[in-house]
Design a protein around this motif. Structure first.
Motif, PDB file in Angstrom:
ATOM      1  N   ARG A  69       0.814  -1.219   0.000  1.00  0.00           N
ATOM      2  CA  ARG A  69       0.000   0.000   0.000  1.00  0.00           C
ATOM      3  C   ARG A  69       0.846   1.267   0.000  1.00  0.00           C
ATOM      4  NH1 ARG A  69      -4.944  -1.956   3.910  1.00  0.00           N
ATOM      5  NH2 ARG A  69      -6.383  -2.512   2.223  1.00  0.00           N
ATOM      6  N   SER A  70       2.089   1.159   0.484  1.00  0.00           N
ATOM      7  CA  SER A  70       2.971   2.328   0.467  1.00  0.00           C
ATOM      8  C   SER A  70       3.490   2.594  -0.946  1.00  0.00           C
ATOM      9  CB  SER A  70       4.152   2.118   1.422  1.00  0.00           C
ATOM     10  OG  SER A  70       4.970   1.041   0.979  1.00  0.00           O
ATOM     11  N   ILE A  71       3.424   1.570  -1.800  1.00  0.00           N
ATOM     12  CA  ILE A  71       3.863   1.703  -3.191  1.00  0.00           C
ATOM     13  C   ILE A  71       2.693   2.068  -4.095  1.00  0.00           C
ATOM     14  CG2 ILE A  71       4.808   0.439  -5.178  1.00  0.00           C
ATOM     15  CD1 ILE A  71       6.400  -1.247  -3.206  1.00  0.00           C
ATOM     16  N   ASN A  72       1.559   1.388  -3.882  1.00  0.00           N
ATOM     17  CA  ASN A  72       0.367   1.637  -4.694  1.00  0.00           C
ATOM     18  C   ASN A  72      -0.854   1.629  -3.782  1.00  0.00           C
ATOM     19  OD1 ASN A  72      -1.820   1.599  -6.449  1.00  0.00           O
ATOM     20  ND2 ASN A  72      -0.790   0.316  -7.960  1.00  0.00           N
ATOM     21  N   SER A  73      -1.268   2.811  -3.374  1.00  0.00           N
ATOM     22  CA  SER A  73      -2.387   2.925  -2.429  1.00  0.00           C
ATOM     23  C   SER A  73      -3.747   2.837  -3.108  1.00  0.00           C
ATOM     24  CB  SER A  73      -2.290   4.248  -1.662  1.00  0.00           C
ATOM     25  OG  SER A  73      -2.336   5.347  -2.562  1.00  0.00           O
ATOM     26  N   THR A  74      -3.782   2.982  -4.435  1.00  0.00           N
ATOM     27  CA  THR A  74      -5.063   2.938  -5.153  1.00  0.00           C
ATOM     28  C   THR A  74      -5.436   1.524  -5.594  1.00  0.00           C
ATOM     29  OG1 THR A  74      -3.992   3.385  -7.282  1.00  0.00           O
ATOM     30  CG2 THR A  74      -4.744   5.287  -6.001  1.00  0.00           C
ATOM     31  N   CYS A  75      -4.474   0.625  -5.569  1.00  0.00           N
ATOM     32  CA  CYS A  75      -4.731  -0.766  -5.961  1.00  0.00           C
ATOM     33  C   CYS A  75      -5.683  -1.425  -4.964  1.00  0.00           C
ATOM     34  CB  CYS A  75      -3.407  -1.530  -6.010  1.00  0.00           C
ATOM     35  SG  CYS A  75      -3.567  -3.278  -6.447  1.00  0.00           S
ATOM     36  N   LYS A  76      -6.563  -2.286  -5.468  1.00  0.00           N
ATOM     37  CA  LYS A  76      -7.458  -3.055  -4.608  1.00  0.00           C
ATOM     38  C   LYS A  76      -6.773  -4.377  -4.259  1.00  0.00           C
ATOM     39  CE  LYS A  76     -10.789  -0.040  -5.189  1.00  0.00           C
ATOM     40  NZ  LYS A  76     -11.194   0.881  -4.100  1.00  0.00           N
ATOM     41  N   TYR A  77      -6.603  -4.627  -2.972  1.00  0.00           N
ATOM     42  CA  TYR A  77      -5.895  -5.832  -2.532  1.00  0.00           C
ATOM     43  C   TYR A  77      -6.884  -6.885  -2.044  1.00  0.00           C
ATOM     44  CZ  TYR A  77      -1.770  -2.948  -2.973  1.00  0.00           C
ATOM     45  OH  TYR A  77      -0.782  -2.139  -3.480  1.00  0.00           O
ATOM     46  N   ILE A  78      -6.837  -8.040  -2.712  1.00  0.00           N
ATOM     47  CA  ILE A  78      -7.771  -9.125  -2.417  1.00  0.00           C
ATOM     48  C   ILE A  78      -7.010 -10.351  -1.936  1.00  0.00           C
ATOM     49  CG2 ILE A  78      -9.556 -10.638  -3.355  1.00  0.00           C
ATOM     50  CD1 ILE A  78      -9.967  -8.556  -5.593  1.00  0.00           C
ATOM     51  N   VAL A  79      -7.389 -10.850  -0.775  1.00  0.00           N
ATOM     52  CA  VAL A  79      -6.815 -12.102  -0.286  1.00  0.00           C
ATOM     53  C   VAL A  79      -7.488 -13.246  -1.037  1.00  0.00           C
ATOM     54  CG1 VAL A  79      -6.645 -13.665   1.691  1.00  0.00           C
ATOM     55  CG2 VAL A  79      -6.269 -11.205   2.011  1.00  0.00           C
ATOM     56  N   LEU A  80      -6.679 -14.113  -1.633  1.00  0.00           N
ATOM     57  CA  LEU A  80      -7.194 -15.294  -2.336  1.00  0.00           C
ATOM     58  C   LEU A  80      -6.440 -16.495  -1.785  1.00  0.00           C
ATOM     59  CD1 LEU A  80      -9.030 -16.402  -4.614  1.00  0.00           C
ATOM     60  CD2 LEU A  80      -7.074 -16.178  -6.156  1.00  0.00           C
ATOM     61  N   THR A  81      -7.112 -17.295  -0.975  1.00  0.00           N
ATOM     62  CA  THR A  81      -6.404 -18.360  -0.273  1.00  0.00           C
ATOM     63  C   THR A  81      -7.253 -19.620  -0.150  1.00  0.00           C
ATOM     64  OG1 THR A  81      -5.081 -18.785   1.727  1.00  0.00           O
ATOM     65  CG2 THR A  81      -7.191 -17.649   2.018  1.00  0.00           C
ATOM     66  N   SER A  82      -6.595 -20.729   0.167  1.00  0.00           N
ATOM     67  CA  SER A  82      -7.294 -22.015   0.284  1.00  0.00           C
ATOM     68  C   SER A  82      -8.089 -22.109   1.577  1.00  0.00           C
ATOM     69  CB  SER A  82      -6.288 -23.168   0.223  1.00  0.00           C
ATOM     70  OG  SER A  82      -5.586 -23.144  -0.995  1.00  0.00           O
ATOM     71  N   GLY A  99     -11.010  -7.365  -0.270  1.00  0.00           N
ATOM     72  CA  GLY A  99     -11.780  -8.582  -0.488  1.00  0.00           C
ATOM     73  C   GLY A  99     -11.081  -9.786   0.100  1.00  0.00           C
ATOM     74  N   TYR A 100     -11.862 -10.837   0.321  1.00  0.00           N
ATOM     75  CA  TYR A 100     -11.321 -12.077   0.894  1.00  0.00           C
ATOM     76  C   TYR A 100     -12.064 -13.219   0.217  1.00  0.00           C
ATOM     77  CZ  TYR A 100      -8.743 -14.346   4.720  1.00  0.00           C
ATOM     78  OH  TYR A 100      -7.850 -15.076   5.455  1.00  0.00           O
ATOM     79  N   THR A 112     -16.926 -12.163 -10.919  1.00  0.00           N
ATOM     80  CA  THR A 112     -17.944 -11.209 -10.457  1.00  0.00           C
ATOM     81  C   THR A 112     -17.465 -10.460  -9.218  1.00  0.00           C
ATOM     82  OG1 THR A 112     -19.743 -12.583 -11.316  1.00  0.00           O
ATOM     83  CG2 THR A 112     -20.317 -10.970  -9.626  1.00  0.00           C
ATOM     84  N   SER A 113     -16.837 -11.182  -8.294  1.00  0.00           N
ATOM     85  CA  SER A 113     -16.347 -10.579  -7.051  1.00  0.00           C
ATOM     86  C   SER A 113     -15.251  -9.557  -7.324  1.00  0.00           C
ATOM     87  CB  SER A 113     -15.811 -11.671  -6.118  1.00  0.00           C
ATOM     88  OG  SER A 113     -16.797 -12.638  -5.854  1.00  0.00           O
ATOM     89  N   VAL A 114     -14.315  -9.918  -8.209  1.00  0.00           N
ATOM     90  CA  VAL A 114     -13.211  -9.004  -8.529  1.00  0.00           C
ATOM     91  C   VAL A 114     -13.741  -7.741  -9.200  1.00  0.00           C
ATOM     92  CG1 VAL A 114     -11.113  -8.703  -9.896  1.00  0.00           C
ATOM     93  CG2 VAL A 114     -11.494 -10.843  -8.666  1.00  0.00           C
ATOM     94  N   ARG A 115     -14.697  -7.892 -10.098  1.00  0.00           N
ATOM     95  CA  ARG A 115     -15.303  -6.718 -10.750  1.00  0.00           C
ATOM     96  C   ARG A 115     -15.957  -5.806  -9.709  1.00  0.00           C
ATOM     97  NH1 ARG A 115     -17.475 -10.212 -15.332  1.00  0.00           N
ATOM     98  NH2 ARG A 115     -16.076  -9.807 -17.085  1.00  0.00           N
ATOM     99  N   MET A 116     -16.661  -6.419  -8.776  1.00  0.00           N
ATOM    100  CA  MET A 116     -17.345  -5.670  -7.725  1.00  0.00           C
ATOM    101  C   MET A 116     -16.333  -4.869  -6.896  1.00  0.00           C
ATOM    102  SD  MET A 116     -19.573  -7.271  -4.573  1.00  0.00           S
ATOM    103  CE  MET A 116     -20.442  -8.355  -5.704  1.00  0.00           C
ATOM    104  N   ILE A 117     -15.242  -5.526  -6.536  1.00  0.00           N
ATOM    105  CA  ILE A 117     -14.207  -4.878  -5.724  1.00  0.00           C
ATOM    106  C   ILE A 117     -13.528  -3.761  -6.515  1.00  0.00           C
ATOM    107  CG2 ILE A 117     -11.974  -5.256  -4.593  1.00  0.00           C
ATOM    108  CD1 ILE A 117     -13.070  -8.159  -3.999  1.00  0.00           C
ATOM    109  N   HIS A 118     -13.287  -4.002  -7.795  1.00  0.00           N
ATOM    110  CA  HIS A 118     -12.653  -2.993  -8.646  1.00  0.00           C
ATOM    111  C   HIS A 118     -13.488  -1.716  -8.716  1.00  0.00           C
ATOM    112  CE1 HIS A 118     -11.651  -1.359 -12.818  1.00  0.00           C
ATOM    113  NE2 HIS A 118     -10.570  -1.155 -12.090  1.00  0.00           N
ATOM    114  N   GLY A 120     -15.125  -0.511  -6.314  1.00  0.00           N
ATOM    115  CA  GLY A 120     -15.111   0.192  -5.032  1.00  0.00           C
ATOM    116  C   GLY A 120     -15.863  -0.465  -3.900  1.00  0.00           C
ATOM    117  N   ARG A 121     -16.468  -1.620  -4.171  1.00  0.00           N
ATOM    118  CA  ARG A 121     -17.191  -2.317  -3.111  1.00  0.00           C
ATOM    119  C   ARG A 121     -16.293  -3.360  -2.446  1.00  0.00           C
ATOM    120  NH1 ARG A 121     -22.819  -4.402  -5.399  1.00  0.00           N
ATOM    121  NH2 ARG A 121     -23.012  -4.994  -3.209  1.00  0.00           N
ATOM    122  N   LYS A 122     -16.664  -3.761  -1.255  1.00  0.00           N
ATOM    123  CA  LYS A 122     -15.945  -4.819  -0.552  1.00  0.00           C
ATOM    124  C   LYS A 122     -16.644  -6.151  -0.828  1.00  0.00           C
ATOM    125  CE  LYS A 122     -13.193  -2.178   2.199  1.00  0.00           C
ATOM    126  NZ  LYS A 122     -11.741  -2.320   2.429  1.00  0.00           N
TER     127      LYS A 122
END
Length: 205
Positions: A69-82, A99-100, A112-118, A120-122
């Motif tokens: 976030r210190s490098i790119n604060s506008t990027c949307k960060y999504i946790v994608l895990t098992s 997002g998670y 659909t989730s990634v589009r939603m987050i992009h 501005g929604r969580k």
């Protein structure tokens, strides 16, 4: 939408790339398998979205997001895990990730989730939301004293103040005081809500 994938498993990266390639508005612009590579890819490509695995070599995914976030604060960060522990979910909430999503999610749901987050929604996977609610409930219950927990258990079983007082060998006035404290600490409106809350936490058994 420019997307980077931060995951150390080649099969996962390839699978996500394949899913994204079928969508006109998705462009996978970079990959990273660890924290160092992630910082380099973020600086080089300035993505709109970053999909980040939690368990990466040498560094946890949430630590990478915090640094990123210190490098790119506008990027949307999504946790994608098992899978995720309750502690990881708690940390992710505190970090306010965008997002998670669990890797078992169907491809169309992921897109659909990634589009939603992009936009501005969580978005949080329902399983993650359930874990978060359970954690919140546990935190609230931990604020109750031993006696207040006893009173809440009796409330969840449908007992009135007189019966609770008899069973606990205390006065009805004291029971009322305990009920008041329970309502305040659990942020509830009345004893009916307290009783239902107790049932939801399986305290009526």
């Amino acid at each position: 939408m420019r997307v980077i994938i931060i995951d150390d498993h080649p099969l996962v990266r390839k699978g996500l790339e394949l899913v994204a390639s079928l969508e006109e508005d998705f462009e996978i612009c970079g990959f990273a398998a660890n924290g160092l590579e992630a910082m380099e890819v973020l600086e080089k490509h300035s993505p709109d979205v970053a999909l980040v695995d939690l368990r990466l070599p040498g560094e946890h995914g949430l630590d990478i997001i915090e640094k990123a976030r210190s490098i790119n604060s506008t990027c949307k960060y999504i946790v994608l895990t098992s899978y995720a522990t309750k502690e990881e979910i708690k940390q992710a909430m505190a970090l306010e990730v965008d997002g998670y999503i669990l890797k078992e999610t169907l491809p169309e749901e992921l897109i659909t989730s990634v589009r939603m987050i992009h936009k501005g929604r969580k978005y949080f996977d329902p399983v993650i939301v359930q874990h978060a609610l359970e954690e919140k409930n546990e935190d609230k219950l931990s604020e109750l004293t031993t006696r207040e927990m006893e009173v809440l258990k009796f409330l969840s079983r449908g007992l009135n103040n007189k019966k609770i007082a008899e069973d606990l060998f205390i006065s009805e006035h004291t029971v009322k005081k305990h009920v008041g404290q329970i309502l305040t600490k659990l942020e509830l409106q009345d004893r009916t809500q307290a009783a239902l809350y107790g049932v939801s936490q399986a305290l009526n058994r």
